[in-house]
Scaffold this active site. Structure first.
Site, PDB file in Angstrom:
ATOM      1  N   ASP A   1      24.698  34.877  45.709  1.00 13.99           N
ATOM      2  CA  ASP A   1      24.720  33.889  44.603  1.00 13.99           C
ATOM      3  C   ASP A   1      24.731  34.538  43.225  1.00 13.99           C
ATOM      4  O   ASP A   1      25.328  34.004  42.285  1.00 13.99           O
ATOM      5  CB  ASP A   1      23.577  32.863  44.730  1.00 13.99           C
ATOM      6  CG  ASP A   1      22.197  33.486  44.866  1.00 13.99           C
ATOM      7  OD1 ASP A   1      22.088  34.720  44.987  1.00 13.99           O
ATOM      8  OD2 ASP A   1      21.206  32.724  44.866  1.00 13.99           O
TER       9      ASP A   1
ATOM     10  N   LYS B   1      12.915  33.931  51.262  1.00 11.35           N
ATOM     11  CA  LYS B   1      12.772  32.549  50.780  1.00 11.35           C
ATOM     12  C   LYS B   1      12.471  31.510  51.862  1.00 11.35           C
ATOM     13  O   LYS B   1      12.992  30.393  51.819  1.00 11.35           O
ATOM     14  CB  LYS B   1      14.059  32.113  50.055  1.00 11.35           C
ATOM     15  CG  LYS B   1      14.370  32.920  48.825  1.00 11.35           C
ATOM     16  CD  LYS B   1      15.652  32.466  48.179  1.00 11.35           C
ATOM     17  CE  LYS B   1      16.860  32.832  49.002  1.00 11.35           C
ATOM     18  NZ  LYS B   1      18.125  32.748  48.251  1.00 11.35           N
TER      19      LYS B   1
HETATM   20  C1  GLC Z   1      16.564  36.147  47.511  1.00 12.82           C
HETATM   21  C2  GLC Z   1      17.745  36.689  48.306  1.00 12.82           C
HETATM   22  C3  GLC Z   1      18.871  37.108  47.387  1.00 12.82           C
HETATM   23  C4  GLC Z   1      19.225  35.970  46.440  1.00 12.82           C
HETATM   24  C5  GLC Z   1      17.984  35.497  45.695  1.00 12.82           C
HETATM   25  C6  GLC Z   1      18.275  34.311  44.773  1.00 12.82           C
HETATM   26  O1  GLC Z   1      16.004  37.168  46.781  1.00 12.82           O
HETATM   27  O2  GLC Z   1      17.327  37.771  49.105  1.00 12.82           O
HETATM   28  O3  GLC Z   1      20.019  37.489  48.119  1.00 12.82           O
HETATM   29  O4  GLC Z   1      20.205  36.402  45.528  1.00 12.82           O
HETATM   30  O5  GLC Z   1      16.999  35.114  46.622  1.00 12.82           O
HETATM   31  O6  GLC Z   1      18.744  33.216  45.495  1.00 12.82           O
END
Ligand code: GLC
Length: 463
Positions: free
Chosen positions: A202, A167
Site C-alpha cells: 500500500d 495487523k
Molecule cells: C503493516 C504491513 C505493511 C503495510 C502497513 C500499512 O505494517 O506489514 O506491509 O504497508 O501495515 O498498511
C-alpha cells in the site's frame, strides 16, 4: 488508606501529579528522536545490505515514475486495512481518471482462518464486482494490480512470498507461499478471466498515485491500521543485489513497522509492553505498535486501567467494556482529543454511555483526555522520526520534497500533522517547513496499484 467503593475526589495536587507522571512517561524528547533517527539509518543500511535484517527494505520491482500519460482500464484490489476494496480505474491520460469501487468487510474469522478461504472470498468479491460494475470487454483478461499490505518478499513485479502476517491477520497456509499464485488459483477455480499483473504494497501504491499528479513526491507513508513507508532508492544503494542492475532507481518497501524489534531506542512503557505481550505477534512490529490505529486505543486503555487499579481514576471502578482487550477504539481518541467543552461532554459520553463506566468526574475526564493527547503526540513524533530518517538517508531533507501520506491516524487524529511538523522543526529548524510538505493521498493505494499493473502489463506484452 482508600477502601474499595468509597467515593473520593482527587485533590488538585494529586491530579497534577498524575498528569505530570503520564507526561514524563509518554513524552519522546528531541534528543531521543535524534537517537532514534540515527538507529533508523543504521537499520536501513543493514536492510539494504543483506537479507534477514529487522527492517527488511524490500525491493518492490517498481522502477521509474508514472508520467500521468498512462491510459487504459485496470482493476485494483486492496487488502490489508479495515476493508477489502475492489476498484476499476479508467486512466484517461493527462493525469485524468475515473473509478468505480466497492468495499467488502473481511470478517475476523476470515482474517484468522485458512488462506485458501480468504482467497476464495476475495475471488467472490471480484466476481460480484465484475457482474455489477465490470468492463464490457470480457473476452480479454482483465489486468489487476493487487495491493497486499503485508511484508512480501518479492522476486518479480507479480511474484512474492509472505514473510509474516501483521495487523491482526493470521491465516494459516500462507507464510513462505507465493500470494499471487494462491489468489490467481482462486480466480481460476471461479473461472474469472482476471490476471494479477502486479503485487504492490500500500505504501508503494500511495507513492505511485501521488507521483502521478505530483512528480516531486519522494516518500509514500501509511499511518492507518498499520504503519510503513517506501521511497526511491538508487540502484547502487541496493547492495544486497549483487547482479548488474538495469535501472536507475527502485522503490523500496521498508516495512518500517518492525523497526527496533530489539528494543534498543524506542521509549517503551509498561502500557506498550502489556499490549505487545497480549498481541498475536509479541516482540514483532514494535514501531508499528506505538504509532498505528490498530494499537493506539489499546495503549490508552492500558494506561487508564493502570490508574483505575491505583484508585486514581473512576474511583477505582472499571467496566466490562473497558476491561475487554481492544475495548477502547482509536476512533474514540479523535473525539476526546477534539473535545474542548468546559465539562468535557463528549469525553463523558464515550466513557459513560459507550463504555458504560458508571460515573466520571471532571478530573477523570481531564486525565483521560491527557492520556489520549500524549499517546497521539508520541505517535506523531515517532512518525516524524521515521520520515526524517528516510529524508536524511536520501538527502531530500535539504531539498524541497513532498511526503504522500494516507491512513486514518494521519487523517483523523486532531493535531497529528502539526505534531509531526513541530518535531521536524525541533530537529532541523523552522525553515524545514518551507522544504518538506506533507500531503494527504487519500485512498491512493488502489489507484497506484492500477498504474503499476498497467506498466507491468505493457512491459510484459511488449517484450
Ligand atoms: C503493516 C504491513 C505493511 C503495510 C502497513 C500499512 O505494517 O506489514 O506491509 O504497508 O501495515 O498498511
Amino acid at each position: 488508606m482508600v477502601f474499595p467503593y468509597s467515593t473520593r475526589r482527587l485533590s488538585s495536587t494529586e491530579v497534577e501529579d498524575i498528569l505530570a507522571k503520564l507526561t514524563q512517561e509518554l513524552t519522546v524528547t528531541t534528543d531521543r528522536i535524534r537517537t532514534i533517527i540515527k538507529q533508523f539509518n543504521e537499520e536501513m543500511d543493514k536492510g539494504l545490505d543483506h537479507e534477514g535484517a529487522t527492517v527488511p527494505m524490500i525491493p518492490s520491482f517498481v522502477t521509474g515514475r508514472p508520467t500521468g500519460k498512462e491510459t487504459g482500464r485496470y482493476m485494483a484490489l486492496d487488502l490489508g486495512g479495515t476493508n477489502l476494496r475492489v476498484c476499476e480505474f479508467h486512466l484517461e491520460g493527462q493525469g485524468k481518471f475515473s473509478v468505480h469501487q466497492q468495499k467488502y468487510v473481511v470478517s475476523d474469522q476470515l482474517k484468522k482462518g485458512e488462506m485458501r478461504h480468504l482467497c476464495d472470498f476475495i475471488a467472490d468479491c471480484v466476481d460480484n464486482f465484475i457482474s455489477e460494475h465490470g468492463s464490457d470487454h470480457l473476452d480479454e483478461a482483465l489486468q489487476l494490480g493487487f495491493t497486499f499490505s503485508f511484508p512480501v518478499l518479492q522476486t518479480a513485479i507479480n511474484r512474492g512470498t509472505l514473510m509474516h502476517w501483521t495487523k491482526g491477520f493470521n491465516c494459516s497456509g500462507a507464510i513462505n507461499k507465493d500470494v499471487v499464485v494462491m489468489l490467481q488459483d482462486a480466480f481460476l477455480r471461479k473461472n474469472l478471466n482476471v490476471n494479477i499483473a502486479a503485487i504492490v504494497n500500500d505504501t508503494v501504491g500511495t507513492l505511485m498515485a501521488h507521483t502521478y499528479l505530483h512528480p516531486e513526491t519522494t516518500i509514500g507513508v501509511i499511518l492507518g491500521t498499520g504503519t510503513n513507508a517506501c521511497y526511491y532508492e538508487k540502484a547502487t544503494g541496493i547492495k544486497k543485489w549483487k547482479t548488474e542492475k538495469q535501472f536507475d532507481d527502485m522503490v523500496i518497501n521498508m516495512e518500517w513497522g518492525a523497526f527496533d524489534n530489539e528494543r534498543r531506542v524506542l521509549p517503551l512503557t509498561i502500557y506498550d509492553n502489556k499490549l505487545d505481550r497480549e498481541s498475536i505477534n509479541p516482540r514483532q512490529q514494535i514501531f508499528e505498535k506505538q504509532i498505528s490505529g490498530m494499537y493506539l486505543g489499546e495503549i490508552v486503555r492500558n494506561a487508564m486501567l493502570h490508574l483505575v487499579d491505583q484508585w486514581m481514576l473512576f474511583n477505582g471502578q472499571s467496566s466490562a467494556d473497558l476491561n475487554k482487550q481492544w475495548g477502547f477504539e482509536t476512533a474514540y481518541m479523535t473525539t476526546i482529543i477534539a473535545d474542548n467543552t468546559p465539562a468535557l461532554a463528549s469525553t463523558e459520553h464515550i466513557l459513560q454511555d459507550v463504555l458504560q463506566i458508571e460515573t466520571t468526574t471532571l478530573e477523570d475526564r481531564q486525565i483521560v483526555k491527557h492520556i489520549c493527547d500524549l499517546v497521539a503526540r508520541r505517535a506523531a513524533r515517532l512518525s516524524a522520526a521515521g520520515i526524517a530518517a528516510v529524508l536524511s538517508h536520501t538527502g531530500d531533507i535539504d531539498r524541497p520534497s513532498v511526503v504522500a501520506i494516507d491512513g486514518s491516524v494521519y487523517e483523523f487524529l486532531p493535531g497529528f500533522e502539526n505534531n509531526m511538523i513541530i518535531a521536524l522543526k525541533e530537529l532541523f529548524g523552522d525553515s524545514i517547513q518551507n522544504r518538506i510538505k506533507f500531503a494527504l493521498a487519500k485512498d491512493g493505494s488502489g489507484f497506484g496499484a492500477a498504474i503499476v499493473a498497467m506498466v507491468a502489463h505493457k512491459a510484459a506484452t511488449s517484450s
